[in-house]
Design a protein around this motif. Sequence first.
Motif, short mmCIF file in Angstrom:
data_model
loop_
_atom_site.label_atom_id
_atom_site.label_comp_id
_atom_site.label_asym_id
_atom_site.label_seq_id
_atom_site.Cartn_x
_atom_site.Cartn_y
_atom_site.Cartn_z
N MET A 1 -1.01 4.42 0.46
CA MET A 1 -1.97 5.49 0.75
C MET A 1 -1.50 6.30 1.96
O MET A 1 -2.07 7.32 2.30
N CYS A 2 -0.49 5.78 2.63
CA CYS A 2 0.27 6.58 3.58
C CYS A 2 1.66 5.95 3.61
O CYS A 2 1.96 5.10 2.77
N ARG B 1 3.32 1.34 4.67
CA ARG B 1 3.76 0.22 3.84
C ARG B 1 3.14 -1.13 4.22
O ARG B 1 3.82 -2.14 4.36
N LEU C 1 -6.42 -3.34 7.45
CA LEU C 1 -6.41 -2.29 6.43
C LEU C 1 -7.18 -1.10 6.98
O LEU C 1 -8.22 -1.27 7.61
N LYS D 1 -7.90 4.57 4.53
CA LYS D 1 -7.09 5.05 3.40
C LYS D 1 -6.71 3.91 2.48
O LYS D 1 -6.80 4.02 1.26
N GLY D 2 -6.27 2.81 3.10
CA GLY D 2 -5.79 1.69 2.30
C GLY D 2 -6.86 1.14 1.38
O GLY D 2 -6.63 0.89 0.19
N CYS E 1 0.85 -1.20 0.00
CA CYS E 1 0.00 0.00 0.00
C CYS E 1 0.88 1.26 0.00
O CYS E 1 1.99 1.25 0.50
N SER F 1 0.65 3.73 11.33
CA SER F 1 -0.77 3.62 11.64
C SER F 1 -1.23 2.21 12.04
O SER F 1 -1.61 1.98 13.19
S1 SF4 Z 1 -1.92 2.38 7.35
FE1 SF4 Z 1 -3.56 2.32 5.82
S2 SF4 Z 1 -2.94 3.72 4.20
FE2 SF4 Z 1 -1.15 3.35 5.46
S3 SF4 Z 1 -0.06 1.75 4.35
FE3 SF4 Z 1 -1.40 0.76 5.91
S4 SF4 Z 1 -3.35 0.31 4.86
FE4 SF4 Z 1 -2.17 1.76 3.61
#
Ligand code: SF4
Length: 959
Positions: free
Chosen positions: A25-26, A29, A62, A65-66, A23, A194
């Motif tokens: 989206m942030c 990873r 997840l 964002k993901g 991923c 996160s």
């Molecule tokens: S915290 Fe969310 S957005 Fe960030 S890499 Fe993980 S799934 Fe993707």
Amino acid sequence: MNASDRPLDTSPHVSDEIRKTTCYMCACRCGINVHIRKDENGVDKVRYIEGNRDHPINKGVLCAKGSAGIMQHYSPARLRKPLLRTGERGKGEFKEIEWDEAMDLATKWLGDIRAKDPKKLAFFTGRDQSQCLNGFWAQQYGTQNFASHGGFCSVNMAAGGIYTFGGAFWEFGAPDWDKTELFMLFGVAEDHDSNPIKLGLAKLKERGVKVIAVNPVRTGYNAIADEWVGITPGTDGLFVLSIVHQLFKMGKIDIDYLIRYTNAPWLVIDDEDAPNHGLIARLPDDRRLVLDRVTGKVVPFDTKGVKPALKGSAKTANGQNAVPVFELMARKYLDDKYEPEAVAKRTGVPAEQIRRIANELAEAAFEREIIIDQPWVDMKGEKHSQMIGRPVAIHAMRGISAHSNGFQTCRALHMLQIILGSIDCPGGYRFKPPYPKPMKAQPQPHGGSTPNSPLAGPVLGLPRGPKDLLIEKDGSAKRIDKAYSWDAPMAVHGLMHMVIANAYARDPYGIDVLFMYMANMSWNSSMNTYGTMKMLEAKDENGEYIIPKIIYSDAYNSEMVAYADLVLPDTTYLERHDVISLLGRPISEPDAIADAVRWPVVDPATQLDGDGKKRDVRAFQSVMIDLGGRLKLPGFVNEDGSVKFKDYADYITNHERTHMVGPLSGFRGKKGDKVGRGDPNPDQIQRYIDNGGFFMHHIPLKAQYFKHANRHWSDWAIEVGIQDQPIENIFRLYLEPLRKFQLCAEGKLEPTPPESHRQRIKDCFDPLPDWYEPFEGEGIDDKEYPYNALTQRPAAMYHSWGSQNAWLRQIHGSNPMYVPGNICEDVGLVDGDWAWVSSHHGKIKVQVKRMDAVNPNTMWTWNAIGKRSGSWNLSPDAPEAKKGFLLNHLIHELLPPKKDGMRWSNSDPITGQAAWFDLRVKIEKAEAGDEVTEPQFEPLKSGIDKVVDDVEYGKEWTK
Ligand code: SF4
């Protein structure tokens, strides 16, 4: 659209193909499974994204964002083709050009200045994850003007940690979630690390472990903590030092740990008039000296059988007085100014709460000791039958570091961990490999550009002292951002927030090309946003742009695109190769090395844009490889001048940073059976893909703790290529490089800083962790600007990326200013009112929301929700533009003028970290009027020709 209005998917059931990648989206990873199904034309469509249950980072979890990555991939804001500016800068007027023309142009611009003066290229990238490649590219090109976003993000956290103990938080280390007995969080926003933090907090909750959260704002992790400390911004260091004071008073310090692993026993010269006053006493061969408390003799610290004293004083061979570091610590931290009662008002934390937390830390560390019956051998060869842990874990991030006193605050926090004996022990903080990597294992910075030549070493590094400054003979900075100059001697990650202002002021010199990637500098990534736009547009007396050429690469039509002369459109994260490397910021766990790849799970050539037109985009990293070949940069061409790598995938596979060590550690060697060290393997990326997109290799049990002093760790790290040789890692409670800079300021060591810098260096560069008032408050009247204001990122957004995402916009489409109840009552504000918030620099109009779970002197808002009207292919009237706002308009890159009229950079004076969170404001109720945030700007024209108001997955624009 209501759920009931949605058309049902009546297509015949076809199984999705699942492609596993990483991923983006942030920056966390996580591993993701991307579900792909072909449409009626045989084109791959992304249907669904879920967490990869086998992945070490997220174990299937997840976040919002993901899963919304699908809307990032199909965003109407995606750029389509290279763009060449046709109108004035900032107007968003472009023509589409072919890649050949774009690359020829970029090669010419970059080639011309490389032949004359390579430092005239300023190459700065944002929150990308290819810093390893970019740093190597800049070095090969020969410009010292390179850095990534660290300087405006959290460099104090990284630099404070590396200098102190060879690690830091997040990619560098993690709490021992399974064994800790008390956990403290400092200044952590919900998007940082996160999913791992969420998983870790869940473990703590299951075991009933107490969580204490220190943060001015009680949201996210702080809201589920057992105890919230609503601290006043910029005073975390004072709070920590008061806890340290209490621990010293109680004698709750792990003395054995300090003697074994830290420089607490080292002798410091105590001879006020001498030129070496405050330096570590050492022999000519550099061995540091201690006082043996048994023999009373001064001997090298590594003498066999020595019993170093922590107190008292000694005479060195040349008769100078010297005292142990610990003696200096006791003198400093036992001062009454750190009494809880003395700091309570300033920190906003009651004295009894500080005292109780100090007691709880001591109780967890010393009364709930953890013992693992695991024999191990330390670096001196001493055998230990057990691993003994002090189960206190701490995690911290940007909230404590984005201040002008952030470096010292981060050091203070690490000192707290160290005196409790809780670094890399069972239940404490644990290093993630390749860390620990102390100062001795880090490169030094390099400068000194010469035409058509690479630099002698990496651009960025850790200065050991004044000898590593990058300054000219007259003391002026060699770098455009003034990193490693007297402005920020230990800059480490550069000062990206100063690049445009300095280039505009031609201070220390003008540049020819500004080349940026994923850095939204004309909007949410800059202080003084409006001023920055004007600097990008500014022309000289001949009508030429002061920053003559700007190349910008991004996947999306961000605010910065309008200020570029040449736009190189990037792919989405699902369309390109990427490497999450041990050479950069990997995804290791404390008990394993781990790295990962991204790969094109969909082919960008097949993915249409919002108008149903073909896109012609290229992965930025492959563009850099291509440019490297065209420019004949040494690392990118063979000896015969032929191109070395055909694209980024080829580079990932075949580049060797040192012999047999490359970007990926797994599946090396011709047969793919080697770990860490091995020949390049042409099937390596496919092996990663087959393995779920990542590789993991566990550390032997006997090497898993005390890595800073563990012989088994050292041997293993050398075997897998993350170290070349044993590295001494003695924790620096006393940081001698800081003292060397003070000696320069005192006129006792060369070079001497300009007079204007001296007092600041004397005051702020204390070699022991210290606290001083944040700078912004010094230049303004507290009564006029009585409150603090700050931002934090929500769990559902990452920088500006998320607030153009059709799904995430529904969570945060606009941002109010959250104002403490007491201020609302004083000023007469209720929910929904409009108010003017002003600083020494600017004024913004915002909508107010009352909040009581916040420090009573601090208002705050979500970061980077506000958009400039017309940008990101949103409607000019989008809520992000009309109801969203940026705090950036209130923050200047320079501090208010001092008494002598000088204006310092709004940064930490040691590392140059942008001091975003020092902001002081006032608030007044706005008169009735337009219910629109201010300032508003002329709507940006789009680099793409269609604005999409209503984005819905499955509609024609995705086809
Ligand atoms: S915290 Fe969310 S957005 Fe960030 S890499 Fe993980 S799934 Fe993707």
